[in-house]
Design a protein around this motif. Structure first.
Motif: not given
Length: 417
Positions: A131-134, A347-351, A362-366, A372-375
């Motif tokens: 979440i903090a990656a946003d 991502m479903g959990t984050v949504e 938003t697309p930018e936040a996603r 972050y998830r991939d890294d």
């Protein structure tokens, strides 16, 4: 493929040369674990001398007395406790000094935070970092939690590294050198998002010390005292951080909140609360393994049986309190996250959390969250193999028995059999 790591020397550690040298150094040092010694060192280190209200002295004295009365605490363990307490006291001095010079900080709003509440070792760290990656969220990296107020005598050149980050990184590298498997269990690099619980430490409260020492006396004291004043202190330090580097909303997390839902909601009445759930047996075996592994430097005997018994009881207390106080949480702003569902669909959990918080993903936040998830794939530093039976001579079903009603109520999937 994830590197599987089996720790087979929990009861009788095979110490590395670096660990033996560190322990020998610690035994050669004289450490005065007294309130006066800690506070004198803090005054000398900070150049300040006003600690504010002195009720904290009683709590600090209890922390130190448990170390002094424990014959199994190593010299290195005593040094570690002294250094941590001095750092907390220095932070208290700097916090109080800043608030005296800038009383307007008390008016800084902390609005509609997202607070992750769940058992330790239940995915809370990964979730809060997602979440903090946003970048719209304000979060607290570890380096900032260790020293929330900078030393006025230090400067950061344009484009330079904050000395607080550098000190935190050196501490992390030292910890990795002393306990090489720590990164596989609980990474503590300077930039990872940390628990705001650390902001109670300058007030010498919270359950944090239970992660650093065998201190049942402190546990009983802490649980018998209203923590609302210490949550208010935490909020004040958040106001300092917000004042220095503002964002739209905060994202917070701490397992301690499970047993402090009353103080939490009193302090942050408009919070969105995310409650994570995981098989308590998985939590207990993971916690007991990590604590027993770390004990080789802080105690003469690692005592695996002590850790599994203590943390089985501690997890039960956390969950009993959370179930008891569940009605204190706002129904429309509470999200339950089961560990197996989170692992299957991050991502479903984050949504779901964004929906409850009334915030658009938003697309930018996603893109920021996905990056972050991939890294940060699970187990990238190696994955510890936990074994409750082999390492602690305990039957998982016996450990699980006190948690049956919790497991059934929240649909928790059993992981350890």
């Amino acid at each position: 493929m994830t590197n599987k790591i089996r720790i087979d020397d929990l009861a009788e550690p095979r110490l590395t040369p670096a660990q033996e040298a560190a322990l020998a150094y610690g035994e050669a040092q004289l450490v005065d674990l007294s309130v006066d010694a800690v506070l004198a060192a803090a005054v000398q280190a900070s150049g300040l001398d006003d600690f504010g209200p002195d009720d904290f002295r009683e709590r600090l004295a209890l922390w130190l007395s448990e170390m002094n009365e424990d014959d199994e605490r190593t010299g290195l363990g005593r040094m570690s406790m002294f250094g941590d307490c001095v750092r907390h006291a220095v932070n208290r001095l700097r916090i109080h000094d800043l608030l005296k010079r800038h009383p307007e900080i008390h008016d800084v709003p902390i609005e509609r935070p997202v607070v992750v509440v769940g058992l330790p070792r239940s995915g809370t760290t990964h979730l809060v970092n997602l979440i903090a990656a946003d970048k719209r969220f304000r979060s607290m990296p570890l380096w900032e939690s260790r020293e929330p107020v900078p030393d006025q005598r230090e400067t950061v050149p344009p484009g330079g590294v904050d000395p607080r980050w550098d000190r935190c990184n050196k501490a992390w590298e030292a910890a990795r050198s002393a306990l090489p498997l720590l990164a596989s269990m609980h990474p503590m690099d300077p930039d990872h998002v940390h628990e705001e619980l650390a902001l109670e430490l300058p007030d010498f409260s919270s359950y944090h010390i239970e992660w650093a020492a065998r201190c049942p006396g402190w546990r009983d004291y802490y649980l018998s005292h209203d923590q609302t004043p210490h949550y208010a202190y935490l909020r004040t330090v958040l106001q300092i951080l917000q004042w220095r580097r503002p964002r739209e909303r905060w994202v917070l997390k701490s397992p301690q909140h499970l047993e402090q839902l009353g103080p939490l909601m009193t302090t942050f009445p408009d919070a969105t609360v995310v409650v994570t759930h995981r098989d308590p047996v998985s939590v207990i075996q993971s916690t007991a393994t990590m604590m027993t592994y770390s004990a080789r430097l802080h105690y003469g005997h690692t005592r695996p049986d002590w850790y599994v018994e203590y943390w089985a009881d501690r997890i039960r207390r956390l969950l009993d309190s959370a179930v008891r106080d569940r009605d204190l949480l706002p129904v429309d702003r509470t999200v339950d996250v089961r560990f197996h569902e989170f692992m299957a669909d991050e991502m479903g959990t984050v949504e779901r959390i964004y929906d409850a918080a009334g915030l658009e993903l938003t697309p930018e936040a996603r893109a920021q969250v996905v990056a972050y998830r991939d890294d940060h794939p699970r187990g990238r530093d190696g994955q510890i193999v936990y074994d409750l039976r082999a390492d602690f001579a305990v039957d998982p079903q016996e450990v699980r028995a006190p948690f049956r009603s919790y497991i059934e109520r929240f649909g928790v999937r059993e992981e350890v059999r």
